[in-house]
Design a protein around this motif. Structure first.
Motif, short mmCIF file in Angstrom:
data_model
loop_
_atom_site.label_atom_id
_atom_site.label_comp_id
_atom_site.label_asym_id
_atom_site.label_seq_id
_atom_site.Cartn_x
_atom_site.Cartn_y
_atom_site.Cartn_z
N ASN A 7 59.12 -13.98 67.91
CA ASN A 7 60.12 -13.27 68.71
C ASN A 7 61.48 -13.95 68.64
O ASN A 7 62.51 -13.28 68.59
CB ASN A 7 59.66 -13.14 70.16
CG ASN A 7 58.55 -12.14 70.32
OD1 ASN A 7 58.40 -11.21 69.54
ND2 ASN A 7 57.73 -12.34 71.35
N ILE A 8 61.46 -15.27 68.65
CA ILE A 8 62.71 -16.02 68.54
C ILE A 8 63.39 -15.68 67.21
O ILE A 8 64.60 -15.44 67.15
CB ILE A 8 62.47 -17.54 68.68
CG1 ILE A 8 62.06 -17.88 70.11
CG2 ILE A 8 63.70 -18.34 68.26
CD1 ILE A 8 61.54 -19.28 70.31
N LEU A 9 62.61 -15.64 66.13
CA LEU A 9 63.17 -15.34 64.81
C LEU A 9 63.68 -13.90 64.71
O LEU A 9 64.62 -13.63 63.96
CB LEU A 9 62.15 -15.61 63.70
CG LEU A 9 61.89 -17.09 63.43
CD1 LEU A 9 60.86 -17.22 62.32
CD2 LEU A 9 63.16 -17.81 63.05
N LYS A 10 63.08 -13.00 65.44
CA LYS A 10 63.58 -11.63 65.45
C LYS A 10 65.00 -11.57 66.00
O LYS A 10 65.81 -10.76 65.57
CB LYS A 10 62.66 -10.72 66.26
CG LYS A 10 61.37 -10.41 65.58
CD LYS A 10 60.48 -9.55 66.46
CE LYS A 10 59.11 -9.37 65.81
NZ LYS A 10 58.20 -8.64 66.70
N ASN A 11 65.29 -12.45 66.96
CA ASN A 11 66.62 -12.49 67.57
C ASN A 11 67.57 -13.44 66.86
O ASN A 11 68.78 -13.27 66.92
CB ASN A 11 66.51 -12.90 69.05
CG ASN A 11 65.79 -11.86 69.87
OD1 ASN A 11 66.08 -10.68 69.74
ND2 ASN A 11 64.86 -12.29 70.69
N ASP A 12 67.02 -14.45 66.21
CA ASP A 12 67.83 -15.46 65.52
C ASP A 12 67.08 -15.91 64.26
O ASP A 12 66.32 -16.87 64.29
CB ASP A 12 68.09 -16.65 66.44
CG ASP A 12 68.89 -17.76 65.78
OD1 ASP A 12 69.42 -17.56 64.66
OD2 ASP A 12 68.98 -18.86 66.38
N ALA A 13 67.29 -15.18 63.17
CA ALA A 13 66.54 -15.42 61.93
C ALA A 13 66.78 -16.81 61.34
O ALA A 13 66.03 -17.25 60.48
CB ALA A 13 66.90 -14.36 60.90
#
Length: 81
Positions: free
Chosen positions: A26-32
């Motif tokens: 989920n973190i990567l979805k917002n900040d790849a």
């Protein structure tokens, strides 16, 4: 509520690795480009048993990647696993 690396680390410390992985994803979805989340996903799932052949292929791909498109594809692979 936005997920944080700290939250994921707490889940990891409690032995809830699958839950931690979901938070990192989920973190990567917002900040790849979140380096902590990328490293954690590699650590927790990139080298899972039963995926040895795929891991080796992606390791070779990672070593040889040069273009932004290849980097994006590798990040996508990390998110999928």
């Amino acid at each position: 509520m936005k997920n944080t690396v700290t939250e994921a680390l707490i889940y990891e410390a409690q032995g809830l690795k699958d839950d931690a992985l979901e938070i990192y994803k989920n973190i990567l979805k917002n900040d790849a480009n979140n380096k902590e989340a990328l490293a954690a996903i590699r650590r927790l799932s990139g080298l899972r048993k039963g995926r040895k052949i795929q891991n080796e292929l992606m390791k070779d791909f990672f070593i040889d990647m040069n273009t932004p498109e290849e980097i994006t594809e590798f990040k996508r692979w990390l998110i999928r696993i």
